[in-house]
Design a protein around this motif. Sequence first.
Motif, PDB file in Angstrom:
ATOM      1  N   UNK A  12      66.412 -32.223 -76.333  1.00 23.22           N
ATOM      2  CA  UNK A  12      65.815 -31.099 -77.045  1.00 23.22           C
ATOM      3  C   UNK A  12      64.397 -30.878 -76.518  1.00 23.22           C
ATOM      4  N   UNK A  13      64.050 -29.622 -76.288  1.00 19.77           N
ATOM      5  CA  UNK A  13      62.708 -29.289 -75.814  1.00 19.77           C
ATOM      6  C   UNK A  13      61.958 -28.526 -76.905  1.00 19.77           C
ATOM      7  N   UNK A  14      60.730 -28.953 -77.152  1.00 22.43           N
ATOM      8  CA  UNK A  14      59.879 -28.301 -78.140  1.00 22.43           C
ATOM      9  C   UNK A  14      58.621 -27.798 -77.432  1.00 22.43           C
ATOM     10  N   UNK A  15      58.408 -26.496 -77.470  1.00 14.73           N
ATOM     11  CA  UNK A  15      57.184 -25.908 -76.915  1.00 14.73           C
ATOM     12  C   UNK A  15      56.187 -25.711 -78.050  1.00 14.73           C
ATOM     13  N   UNK A  16      55.038 -26.351 -77.909  1.00 13.05           N
ATOM     14  CA  UNK A  16      53.984 -26.303 -78.925  1.00 13.05           C
ATOM     15  C   UNK A  16      52.821 -25.505 -78.359  1.00 13.05           C
ATOM     16  N   UNK A  17      52.431 -24.451 -79.050  1.00 15.14           N
ATOM     17  CA  UNK A  17      51.328 -23.605 -78.604  1.00 15.14           C
ATOM     18  C   UNK A  17      50.335 -23.442 -79.750  1.00 15.14           C
ATOM     19  N   UNK A  18      49.047 -23.559 -79.435  1.00 11.45           N
ATOM     20  CA  UNK A  18      48.002 -23.392 -80.453  1.00 11.45           C
ATOM     21  C   UNK A  18      47.120 -22.202 -80.102  1.00 11.45           C
ATOM     22  N   UNK A  19      46.537 -21.603 -81.143  1.00 13.26           N
ATOM     23  CA  UNK A  19      45.689 -20.416 -80.981  1.00 13.26           C
ATOM     24  C   UNK A  19      46.424 -19.349 -80.167  1.00 13.26           C
ATOM     25  N   UNK A  20      47.669 -19.101 -80.547  1.00 14.94           N
ATOM     26  CA  UNK A  20      48.517 -18.210 -79.743  1.00 14.94           C
ATOM     27  C   UNK A  20      48.019 -16.773 -79.743  1.00 14.94           C
ATOM     28  N   UNK A  21      47.383 -16.352 -80.825  1.00 16.50           N
ATOM     29  CA  UNK A  21      46.866 -14.981 -80.869  1.00 16.50           C
ATOM     30  C   UNK A  21      45.463 -14.879 -80.277  1.00 16.50           C
ATOM     31  N   UNK A  22      44.929 -16.033 -79.816  1.00 15.74           N
ATOM     32  CA  UNK A  22      43.601 -16.095 -79.193  1.00 15.74           C
ATOM     33  C   UNK A  22      42.527 -15.464 -80.083  1.00 15.74           C
TER      34      UNK A  22
END
Length: 354
Positions: free
Chosen positions: A199-209
């Motif tokens: 399973x792959x989990x993509x974690x992104x923060x501050x996506x709306x910048x």
Amino acid sequence: MLFNGCDYGSAFTTVYTQGEDWVITPEKGAVIILANTSLGVDVYLRRYSDQFYLTAFADSTKIYRTIGEVKQEAERIFVETYGTNPLNYSHMEQMVMQGDPAIRIFPADKADYAVKVDEVSLGTIDGSPLSAISETLKLSFVVRNLGIVNRDSLDFKIERKLPDGTMISFDPVRTASISRSDTLTFSVPNFLVDAAGENQFTISVNTDQSVPEMTFANNSITYTEFIPLSGTINLYPTDFGIVNQKDIKLVAQAPGKLTENRTLILQLDTTINFNSTFRKEIRTTTSGLVEWPVSLSAGNDSTTYYWRSRYQEPKGGETDAWSTSSFSFIPNSGNGWTQRWKTSWIKANWKTSS
């Protein structure tokens, strides 16, 4: 590095000083030293050091200035505060910087959020073993702020790629401002999902910048975790439960929709190591539940029993570990829960912290 002491910054003679050694030694030491070139008096050195630290770190507007600018400002305030008598002024003039004054102590004027793959973990909400039939997964990850503090909240977003290539995207989550670092958790629904495998989990923060950053390049990572098919499940007696009859049935399950019969091994004992003379064992084939009638003939009132189950021949992706539970026999008692021995407490504590 700021040194308080006599002659530590004296770089104008033929003597090789410790201060020079700190700066010149390749791949070690310091990029800059600030030290007195002659005799220093402790009171005046302390005054200078206090003012330098206050200027460099107490005022957020100066935190990203060059060290040369910080030194100039600190010495201006030092003279204004303590005067220009010879001892004050000489200590200020004798504090020599060896290194590039254009270097910034903290080269940041914005926040800089970062996530790293080695600071991500996947488990379950209740601490049970991770498996494809876990209803909810607990995804934990550390978000670090490598820049200055921004008081605004920020968002993070999770995307999941199942072993068959199916993509699942979850709504962004808003979280409070992160000053230095924080561990965030996200509950991943896993019910009726073909989760067995990679399973792959993509974690992104501050996506709306929405929060300005020095760089957005370190805001997203992809974490991979192998989720095994489940092992067996112990249904009854419940873990740490109480039974009040000597003749009972142990009930275990081979979970999921089985297309073929499977052989399970069940063991019962009065020790957690399953090595006493009382130990009992059966091997039985089932496509679902196993019911094992047993007589709790060992011991007297308030005896703790341990039992475990597993597949005789685990398939690929299935765990070969034992599913272990315990219960206590207490005659004339009602339903309840108990931990009577240190081994039970250790087992429960291990489950909670794993």
